[in-house]
Scaffold this motif. Structure first.
Motif, PDB file in Angstrom:
ATOM      1  N   ASP A 237      -1.171   5.451   3.573  1.00  0.00           N
ATOM      2  CA  ASP A 237      -2.506   5.141   3.080  1.00  0.00           C
ATOM      3  C   ASP A 237      -3.414   4.783   4.258  1.00  0.00           C
ATOM      4  OD1 ASP A 237      -4.734   4.252   1.850  1.00  0.00           O
ATOM      5  OD2 ASP A 237      -3.817   2.493   0.903  1.00  0.00           O
ATOM      6  N   ALA A 238      -4.426   5.622   4.472  1.00  0.00           N
ATOM      7  CA  ALA A 238      -5.282   5.405   5.646  1.00  0.00           C
ATOM      8  C   ALA A 238      -6.125   4.158   5.501  1.00  0.00           C
ATOM      9  CB  ALA A 238      -6.157   6.623   5.874  1.00  0.00           C
ATOM     10  N   GLY A 239      -6.298   3.667   4.262  1.00  0.00           N
ATOM     11  CA  GLY A 239      -7.169   2.510   4.064  1.00  0.00           C
ATOM     12  C   GLY A 239      -6.434   1.187   4.043  1.00  0.00           C
ATOM     13  N   SER A 240      -5.110   1.202   4.257  1.00  0.00           N
ATOM     14  CA  SER A 240      -4.365  -0.056   4.196  1.00  0.00           C
ATOM     15  C   SER A 240      -4.683  -0.903   5.424  1.00  0.00           C
ATOM     16  CB  SER A 240      -2.870   0.235   4.131  1.00  0.00           C
ATOM     17  OG  SER A 240      -2.438   0.721   5.378  1.00  0.00           O
TER      18      SER A 240
ATOM     19  N   PRO B  82       0.829  -1.199   0.000  1.00  0.00           N
ATOM     20  CA  PRO B  82       0.000   0.000   0.000  1.00  0.00           C
ATOM     21  C   PRO B  82       0.868   1.256   0.000  1.00  0.00           C
ATOM     22  CG  PRO B  82      -0.057  -1.078   2.139  1.00  0.00           C
ATOM     23  CD  PRO B  82       0.669  -1.985   1.223  1.00  0.00           C
ATOM     24  N   GLN B  83       0.287   2.354  -0.468  1.00  0.00           N
ATOM     25  CA  GLN B  83       1.011   3.630  -0.490  1.00  0.00           C
ATOM     26  C   GLN B  83       1.414   4.047   0.921  1.00  0.00           C
ATOM     27  OE1 GLN B  83       1.914   5.992  -2.983  1.00  0.00           O
ATOM     28  NE2 GLN B  83       1.763   4.109  -4.163  1.00  0.00           N
ATOM     29  N   TRP B  84       2.508   4.815   1.007  1.00  0.00           N
ATOM     30  CA  TRP B  84       2.953   5.294   2.319  1.00  0.00           C
ATOM     31  C   TRP B  84       1.892   6.215   2.898  1.00  0.00           C
ATOM     32  CZ3 TRP B  84       4.246   9.644   5.141  1.00  0.00           C
ATOM     33  CH2 TRP B  84       5.009   9.403   6.291  1.00  0.00           C
TER      34      TRP B  84
ATOM     35  N   ASN C 134      -3.338  -0.005   8.787  1.00  0.00           N
ATOM     36  CA  ASN C 134      -3.856   1.189   9.461  1.00  0.00           C
ATOM     37  C   ASN C 134      -5.298   1.065   9.896  1.00  0.00           C
ATOM     38  OD1 ASN C 134      -1.516   2.621   9.406  1.00  0.00           O
ATOM     39  ND2 ASN C 134      -1.918   3.545   7.411  1.00  0.00           N
ATOM     40  N   THR C 135      -5.995   0.045   9.412  1.00  0.00           N
ATOM     41  CA  THR C 135      -7.428  -0.015   9.724  1.00  0.00           C
ATOM     42  C   THR C 135      -7.761  -1.042  10.787  1.00  0.00           C
ATOM     43  OG1 THR C 135      -7.634  -1.485   7.849  1.00  0.00           O
ATOM     44  CG2 THR C 135      -8.260   0.805   7.500  1.00  0.00           C
TER      45      THR C 135
END
Lengths: 496, 345
Positions: free
Chosen positions: B115-118, B111-113, B121-122
């Motif tokens: 990325d709140a949806g990875s 995932p992108q650095w 992070n969730t």
């Protein structure tokens, strides 16, 4: 107190290691007694857990009272309950055994030895009990660090051998950690059961594949699967006797357990065998490991060194069995963890007794050993029979399951390798019997007066653990059916 | 801006790593390694992992370098590494390349650095961030995860420090009587220390005297304020250990042992882990699971179950700090005196 048993198995040795260090400052001799008491208690709690797993079902214990994916969980099920008990019992027996040997070999470092010893077993117990992928890594670190220190304690050549092990072990642990890192990126979780649920709900991405590969490579390095085995023989040969008695049965077997755990409880068994289809490569590796280990063992003159190569071969058994992809193969692999643990222990204990009395373990110094140390040799022979696979002992049964698994999977090379390995083991051990039993006869050397060999046995603290282990080999063999039906089959039902 | 910074620091890190391999003078390698650690610390800080950066600065760049220097002091600073054969070199290069390709190929899959949806992070992180204050009263989530949610891990991490000390100590320790025997029977097998000169510099002593109190005060602040700001037992303990090492370096070995004798070091190292594990065991006796701090409200005055967690975290941090401080000091003494505990750096 009973519901706290899973935690107590680990916490008791941990606390006692600290007390051993402190009390050892004033009373070095007490540390031996403390270690024995510790592992007696741990064994009791491990037995309680085993009983509960068989009667009630898997146990889950959460630390800090945080529910499973948020906190750290100990998950005891049919696969690890018996292995935990095995680790405790092996540690208990080696602790008793080490009394005289440590005084002779290490002298004033007794409390440090026992403190590291206890922490090492704490680490191994934690690895086996935990249901958390990162917690496993932390305990892997503890068991690795303590084993480096314990192996190097004898000094001399052990230093460089241990240094090689340190490099390999660290690389292995790094691979495991990278794998867990990738899993965390993909799932956001560290709890094994949780990871498994999340992974099964979406398709496996390339990163998960790399995670699986890295975890496997890490564990293969730790367990010394053939091309990665080079650290093991030297490290175990030059170590103090008690250290190699403790490490040889436990370290590699626990890594095999982690491999089984990862294959079944974290990643999807179906996925591994039907989509990845690496099994042919891995079984081929296992075949090479078995053959190479056996051939290299044949070349050794030092018995302790020979045994270390046999460990390399036995690792091939378990890896191959687990990667056959059928119930019998998996049964063989997981049963062999227990069987091999005890038979390696038995042989190492016997060799340790010989080294204690004779001074070295080369084949030529085995002359007349049957007359000199008959009780030790009884233990040695039972261990050897188990290694070869002679029926009442447990070595026969694991080989039986592995061979039937190989037959079902049509893995003929593996089947042949198993048989060849048994033959090589037979040759190896009968060579010792030949030298030890027949070459001492005075008629062999009629020219000069042979000094009469008198009985000179190792002390009782060494003989009792040896004979207990030998008894256990037969006992486990007799209870094979129970172990398989009550422990291994219920576990296999989860995924096959 | 940040991207440019990343590129600069990462290429410098690579440079340091390669340099450390090629410098033949080991002391030079160690210094370059120290620089490497500092740069790593910058990278962690840029990524928002302040606690990790702090640890890297204190352990990697700080005491780690001191340990390596003292090892060089009691061994040798000339690199006598023999070159491997070409075939072996090629083989190792191939292995490294394969692993590198595997790692690089995953980059596109990640995932992108930020990325709140990875998933990372969730799932768990989100839970910790949302609930840490309500469940533990600790604003620094890193501390609450470290010392409470995953406190069992941290206990064993402290154990790792303990094992490191006991391992190094027991491997290196040479008893005095034994040393005499070894010296008379086989002098060649013993590593000989370089001729020792007593350094008695007023400037160094005064300077370190001035620094030590501030270091220790800051270290205590780091330990005690771990709930609210980056830091905690590990970092504070390392700084405390470093302050003791500074004293030992600027004075002589006798002074170093008068601060903490060999026996006291072993005692205190064990005591630190014992504090941590002991808090866990008290939870047993109060009817909770191991390390379930909330039950401690039964014995701690004027606390509820949530505040008890916060207080217990401070307790375990103190245990961690004690073990880390004393083991850093003990490891330094073992390394610099070559296990003899009589004279050293």
């Amino acid at each position: 107190m009973i519901e706290q048993a899973p935690a107590l198995i680990v916490v008791i040795p941990l606390i006692s290691a600290l007390f051993i260090t402190i009390i050892g400052l004033y009373q070095p001799r007490v540390s031996w007694l403390l270690t024995i008491i510790t592992f007696a208690l741990s064994s009791i709690f491990a037995f309680i857990c085993l009983k509960q797993v068989v009667t009630v079902g898997p146990i889950s214990y959460v630390f800090g009272n945080w529910p499973a994916p948020f906190g750290i969980e100990y998950a005891i099920d049919h696969l690890n309950a018996l292995i935990v008990l095995m680790i405790c019992v092996v540690a208990f027996l080696v602790a008793i055994y080490s009394k005289h040997d440590i005084i002779k070999e290490l002298g004033d470092k007794i409390p440090h030895f026992y403190s590291l010893f206890t922490l090492l077993v704490t680490g191994l117990l934690g690895i086996t009990l935990t249901g958390d992928a990162f917690n496993l890594y932390v305990l892997l670190e503890i068991s690795a660090l303590t084993s480096y220190a314990l192996l190097a304690l004898s000094g001399g050549r052990a230093y460089i051998a241990t240094f090689n092990y340190l490099i390999m072990g660290t690389i292995g642990a790094c691979f495991y950690l990278l794998g867990v890192g990738y899993l965390l990126i993909n799932t956001g979780s560290l709890n094994m059961a949780d990871i498994s649920v999340i992974l099964s709900s979406n398709t496996y991405s390339y990163t998960v594949l790399v995670a699986f590969l890295f975890i496997m490579i890490g564990m293969w390095t730790k367990m010394a699967l053939f091309p990665l085995h080079s650290w093991l023989p030297n490290a175990y040969t030059y170590a103090p006797t008690s250290t190699s008695c403790l490490l040889a049965p436990l370290m590699t077997k626990v890594s095999v357990y982690v491999m089984l755990r990862m294959m079944t409880s974290v990643f999807n068994y179906d996925y591994i065998f039907n989509v990845l289809q690496w099994q042919h490569i891995i079984v081929a590796l296992a075949v090479i490991a078995i053959l190479a280990g056996s051939v290299l063992a044949l070349r050794q003159d030092n018995l302790k060194r020979m045994l270390t190569y046999l460990i390399v071969a036995e690792i091939g058994y378990m890896v191959g069995g687990a990667w056959l992809g059928n119930a019998n193969g998996f049964t063989g692999a997981s049963y062999h963890i227990i069987a091999d643990g005890f038979m390696t222990l038995c042989l190492f204990l016997a060799i340790g007794c010989i080294i204690y009395k004779v001074g070295d373990a080369s084949l030529s110094s085995m002359k007349g050993i049957f007359t000199k140390m008959p009780i030790t040799m009884v233990g040695f022979l039972i261990g050897a029979f188990s290694m070869i696979g002679i029926p009442p002992t447990c070595g026969f049964f694991s080989k039986w399951y592995l061979i039937s698994g190989a037959y079902e999977a049509s893995a003929w090379a593996f089947l042949v390798a198993l048989l060849i390995s048994s033959l090589v083991n037979a040759v190896l051990f009968f060579r010792i019997i030949e030298v030890g039993y027949f070459q001492a006869l005075p008629s062999e050397e009629p020219n000069h007066h042979h000094p009469k060999i008198t009985r000179d046995e190792a002390p009782l603290t060494m003989l009792i653990p040896l004979l207990t282990t030998a008894g256990l080999l037969i006992g486990i063999g007799l209870y094979t059916a129970d172990i398989v039906t009550y422990l291994i089959h219920p576990f296999i039902k989860n995924f096959l | 801006m940040i991207l440019g910074f990343d590129i600069i620091s990462l290429s410098l890190i690579l440079l340091c790593a390669v340099l450390a391999l090629f410098i033949r003078d080991l002391m030079g390698s160690v210094i370059v390694f120290g620089a490497y650690s500092f740069l790593m610390c910058v990278v962690w800080a840029c990524n928002g992992a302040i606690d990790v950066a702090f640890t890297e600065a204190t352990v990697g760049a700080g005491v780690g370098t001191v340990f390596l220097v003292s090892t060089i002091y009691s061994t040798t600073r000339i690199d006598t590494f023999k070159k491997n054969r070409l075939l072996k070199q090629l083989f190792m290069f191939a292995v490294v390349c394969v692993v590198g390709v595997l790692l690089l190929k995953t980059v596109t899959d990640l995932p992108q650095w930020g990325d709140a949806g990875s998933p990372a992070n969730t799932h768990l992180s989100a839970y910790y961030i949302e609930n840490s204050i309500d469940q533990t009263h600790v604003p620094n989530v890193v501390t609450s995860v470290l010392a409470d949610y995953r406190g069992f891990d941290t206990m064993f991490e402290t154990c790792v420090v303990f094992v490191a000390f006991i391992g190094i100590f027991s491997l290196l320790r040479i008893r005095k009587s034994k040393t005499k025997n070894a010296a008379t029977t086989s002098p060649t097998t013993e590593l000989t220390l370089p001729p020792h000169q007593e350094v008695d510099s007023l400037i160094i002593k005064t300077a370190s005297h001035l620094m030590v109190p501030f270091m220790q005060l800051f270290a205590l602040y780091v330990v005690a304020h771990g709930h609210y700001s980056p830091g905690g037992g590990f970092q504070g303990g390392v700084i405390l250990g470093a302050s003791l090492i500074l004293l030992a370096v600027s004075y002589n070995f006798k002074k170093a042992l008068s601060i903490l004798s060999e026996k006291k070091i072993i005692l205190l190292v064990s005591l630190g882990v014992l504090i941590y594990a002991g808090i866990g065991v008290i939870c047993f006796f109060l009817g909770g699971n191991f390390l379930d701090y909330s039950v401690l409200h039964k014995i701690l005055p004027a606390t509820d179950t949530i505040m008890a967690r916060s207080h217990a975290m401070l307790g375990v941090e103190i245990g961690v700090a004690l073990t880390v401080m004393v083991s850093m000091y003990g490891i330094y003494l073992s390394l610099s005196s070559n296990g003899r505990f009589d004279k050293g750096l």
